[in-house]
Design a protein around this motif. Sequence first.
Motif: not given
Length: 403
Positions: A56-71, A113-114, A165-167
């Motif tokens: 995810a860090c290599f994606l241009p949309t990396a910021a959108y993954f911060i909350f999902p990964l922490v959660f 979370g997934w 539900g989350a998705f």
Amino acid sequence: MIARATQKQFEQQLTGNPRICNDREVKREILKGIVDTEKRSIFANLSCWFVTAVAACFLPTAAYFIFPLVFRLIAMVGTRTAFARMRAALSDERPVAREYRWLVASLVIGGAGWGATMVPVLAFPTLHPARLLVGGGTLVGMSIVVTMLSPVRTLATAFVIGFLGAFCAGLVITGASESLALMTGMTILFLIFIAYSHASTFGHERSAQLLVENRRLGDSLRTSLERAMYMADHDSLTGLLNRRAFFGHAKQAEWTRRLVVMIDIDHFKRINDRFGHAMGDLVLERVGPAIKGVLDRHMGPDHIAARLGGEEFAVMFPYRSIGEHLRTTEALHRRIAAIGKELNVDGLVTTASLGVVVTDRLQTLDEALHDADTALYRAKALGRNRTEYAVAAEEESAAIRHG
């Protein structure tokens, strides 16, 4: 004690509901299999999260993954804790209802979370290759989790509900284009995963059933063996050792000096003739525990008691002091005589004559029993309901008689 425990187990097998007990044990075994698998999968779970985070860090949309990964990491800790509690309850053979509820709730959160991790992949599409790694890794990981949980449908359903539900909520919140199509597609994909995992569920259930059946068979065989061994060494009527076992235990006794006591119920033939053999058997049935109770109280575990046959009994215990042995034989007289009163039958008298010999390891048990039997016949000749002693040293014999 073994006989009572065995009888209790037989009664439980007859009066219990085998079907209910069997189903409950099968479900517990399936749960054990799931929690054990989860315990061994912690490294794979963390590795999957780490690979997803790096990609995810290599994606241009990396910021959108911060909350999902922490959660997802927090949910992973919660799920791990719930599984550990369930594992402990199963290991301790405790009820698992409360732990089961916690586990269901944690799987809903874990699935969420997934699902949250999957939202940025589809809501913010990009052509970067890492997107395939994130999305593919997530799909593979969730399919493995569903397959692992599939033997218990409630757990698998909880994870699926959390994921979908989350998705779906994430797609709605982000305003993703074609969100309805994505939701439908993901739901169909999950149905495929569930259908596949359901095919493997039968194997899990069958394995658990075989394990439970084998364990029950082993318990039954062990119980039967214990009962057979008990019956081989004990008299079925009195619960005391039989003659063969008495000789075997006597050979193993390490007491340097010991007392061998022969006990004979007075006028037992008269009891059978007057009151019937059923009453005679009842008297013998009471005599066994009576002798055992007196010896337990006066000698503790240091004694051997047996029914040699008919109305004849023999006991052996270590030589301690004259006074103590006098109190023991007197207690045997009183306790056996009390049986007639306890049965409350007019004219029933249950006294006993005792023959005692003080012996050591140099004298064989046959010789000791012969001497004790000689003393016993002397007790009967002198009026019954008394104790006579056969001791090598005449002065010791006189000392025991007169205290």
